[in-house]
Write a protein that holds these residues in place. Structure first.
Motif, PDB file in Angstrom:
ATOM      1  N   ASP A  70       0.869  -1.167   0.000  1.00 44.03           N
ATOM      2  CA  ASP A  70       0.000   0.000   0.000  1.00 44.03           C
ATOM      3  C   ASP A  70       0.912   1.226   0.000  1.00 44.03           C
ATOM      4  O   ASP A  70       1.898   1.276   0.739  1.00 44.03           O
ATOM      5  CB  ASP A  70      -0.894   0.033   1.246  1.00 44.03           C
ATOM      6  N   ILE A  71       0.579   2.212  -0.828  1.00 39.09           N
ATOM      7  CA  ILE A  71       1.416   3.396  -0.976  1.00 39.09           C
ATOM      8  C   ILE A  71       0.599   4.629  -0.608  1.00 39.09           C
ATOM      9  O   ILE A  71      -0.540   4.792  -1.056  1.00 39.09           O
ATOM     10  CB  ILE A  71       1.918   3.542  -2.427  1.00 39.09           C
ATOM     11  N   GLU A  72       1.211   5.480   0.196  1.00 44.81           N
ATOM     12  CA  GLU A  72       0.617   6.765   0.547  1.00 44.81           C
ATOM     13  C   GLU A  72       1.677   7.833   0.292  1.00 44.81           C
ATOM     14  O   GLU A  72       2.798   7.729   0.796  1.00 44.81           O
ATOM     15  CB  GLU A  72       0.201   6.759   2.017  1.00 44.81           C
ATOM     16  N   LYS A 101       0.658  -4.122  -7.017  1.00 40.26           N
ATOM     17  CA  LYS A 101       1.335  -5.391  -7.336  1.00 40.26           C
ATOM     18  C   LYS A 101       2.336  -5.187  -8.465  1.00 40.26           C
ATOM     19  O   LYS A 101       2.402  -4.118  -9.076  1.00 40.26           O
ATOM     20  CB  LYS A 101       0.305  -6.456  -7.706  1.00 40.26           C
ATOM     21  N   ASP A 102       3.095  -6.227  -8.736  1.00 36.88           N
ATOM     22  CA  ASP A 102       4.105  -6.202  -9.784  1.00 36.88           C
ATOM     23  C   ASP A 102       3.500  -5.764 -11.113  1.00 36.88           C
ATOM     24  O   ASP A 102       2.416  -6.212 -11.499  1.00 36.88           O
ATOM     25  CB  ASP A 102       4.730  -7.598  -9.936  1.00 36.88           C
ATOM     26  N   GLY A 103       4.198  -4.857 -11.791  1.00 36.01           N
ATOM     27  CA  GLY A 103       3.758  -4.399 -13.108  1.00 36.01           C
ATOM     28  C   GLY A 103       2.873  -3.169 -13.091  1.00 36.01           C
ATOM     29  O   GLY A 103       2.610  -2.590 -14.147  1.00 36.01           O
ATOM     30  N   ASP A 104       2.415  -2.746 -11.910  1.00 38.72           N
ATOM     31  CA  ASP A 104       1.570  -1.549 -11.845  1.00 38.72           C
ATOM     32  C   ASP A 104       2.379  -0.305 -12.196  1.00 38.72           C
ATOM     33  O   ASP A 104       3.585  -0.218 -11.930  1.00 38.72           O
ATOM     34  CB  ASP A 104       0.954  -1.386 -10.453  1.00 38.72           C
ATOM     35  N   HIS A 105       1.707   0.657 -12.819  1.00 38.28           N
ATOM     36  CA  HIS A 105       2.293   1.949 -13.175  1.00 38.28           C
ATOM     37  C   HIS A 105       1.370   3.009 -12.593  1.00 38.28           C
ATOM     38  O   HIS A 105       0.209   3.105 -12.981  1.00 38.28           O
ATOM     39  CB  HIS A 105       2.405   2.080 -14.698  1.00 38.28           C
ATOM     40  N   LEU A 106       1.876   3.799 -11.656  1.00 36.22           N
ATOM     41  CA  LEU A 106       1.072   4.782 -10.943  1.00 36.22           C
ATOM     42  C   LEU A 106       1.539   6.184 -11.301  1.00 36.22           C
ATOM     43  O   LEU A 106       2.719   6.388 -11.598  1.00 36.22           O
ATOM     44  CB  LEU A 106       1.222   4.572  -9.431  1.00 36.22           C
ATOM     45  N   THR A 107       0.625   7.156 -11.270  1.00 31.00           N
ATOM     46  CA  THR A 107       0.993   8.549 -11.533  1.00 31.00           C
ATOM     47  C   THR A 107       0.285   9.474 -10.560  1.00 31.00           C
ATOM     48  O   THR A 107      -0.836   9.194 -10.111  1.00 31.00           O
ATOM     49  CB  THR A 107       0.644   8.964 -12.970  1.00 31.00           C
ATOM     50  N   ARG A 118       4.999   6.729   2.265  1.00 34.64           N
ATOM     51  CA  ARG A 118       4.693   5.755   3.318  1.00 34.64           C
ATOM     52  C   ARG A 118       4.273   4.449   2.651  1.00 34.64           C
ATOM     53  O   ARG A 118       3.390   4.449   1.794  1.00 34.64           O
ATOM     54  CB  ARG A 118       3.565   6.250   4.214  1.00 34.64           C
ATOM     55  N   LEU A 119       4.917   3.374   3.043  1.00 34.30           N
ATOM     56  CA  LEU A 119       4.640   2.066   2.456  1.00 34.30           C
ATOM     57  C   LEU A 119       4.241   1.099   3.550  1.00 34.30           C
ATOM     58  O   LEU A 119       4.854   1.070   4.618  1.00 34.30           O
ATOM     59  CB  LEU A 119       5.889   1.541   1.751  1.00 34.30           C
ATOM     60  N   THR A 120       3.228   0.293   3.265  1.00 33.97           N
ATOM     61  CA  THR A 120       2.756  -0.709   4.210  1.00 33.97           C
ATOM     62  C   THR A 120       2.567  -2.029   3.471  1.00 33.97           C
ATOM     63  O   THR A 120       2.027  -2.052   2.369  1.00 33.97           O
ATOM     64  CB  THR A 120       1.402  -0.285   4.836  1.00 33.97           C
ATOM     65  N   SER A 121       3.019  -3.113   4.103  1.00 33.78           N
ATOM     66  CA  SER A 121       2.801  -4.438   3.541  1.00 33.78           C
ATOM     67  C   SER A 121       2.655  -5.435   4.681  1.00 33.78           C
ATOM     68  O   SER A 121       3.299  -5.305   5.715  1.00 33.78           O
ATOM     69  CB  SER A 121       3.971  -4.857   2.648  1.00 33.78           C
TER      70      SER A 121
END
Length: 136
Positions: A70-72, A101-107, A118-121
């Motif tokens: 999860d990305i914030e 997940k792997d391969g995602d492209h976010l903007t 902030r990253l949560t896993s």
């Protein structure tokens, strides 16, 4: 004399465990010559780091060998301090994504490129998040 030796060994052992806890997930935030990445190595829990990007339209390419994250993204104000580390004031959350997940492209966009990530896993995310300028 034996009590001093035992106390020294105990203190050393506690220091080793404390330092191991600091790097628990093995997450590395890196920004070298415009190559901005976050390397995850079995992330379980939450970590955060900040970047001063030279661009405001941002893309994140996700390469995960395992797990999800999860990305914030939080907008921050950075105040430079000549006597020590910069002061960072978190403002608003400007971007969120869950179950990345792997391969995602976010903007996303930010007004000045100063961000906190902030990253949560909970499933041991391992891989690399690469931040680049979004070119459209």
């Amino acid at each position: 004399m034996n009590k001093s030796l035992v106390a020294c060994v105990l203190a050393s052992t506690l220091c080793v465990f404390a330092l191991a806890g600091c790097g628990g997930s093995g997450t590395t935030f890196s920004d070298v010559f415009g190559n901005t990445t976050v390397e995850l190595n079995g992330l379980s829990g939450e970590v955060e780091g900040d970047f001063e990007l030279t661009y405001t339209d941002v893309a994140i390419d996700v390469e995960l060998e395992q797990g999800t994250v999860d990305i914030e993204i939080v907008d921050i104000i950075r105040t430079w301090n000549d006597e020590g580390p910069d002061d960072i004031t978190p403002l608003d959350v400007i971007y969120e994504a869950q179950g990345v997940k792997d391969g995602d492209h976010l903007t996303f966009s930010d007004d000045d490129g100063n961000i906190m990530v902030r990253l949560t896993s909970s499933d041991g995310a391992t891989g690399v998040l690469t931040f680049t300028e979004n070119e459209g």
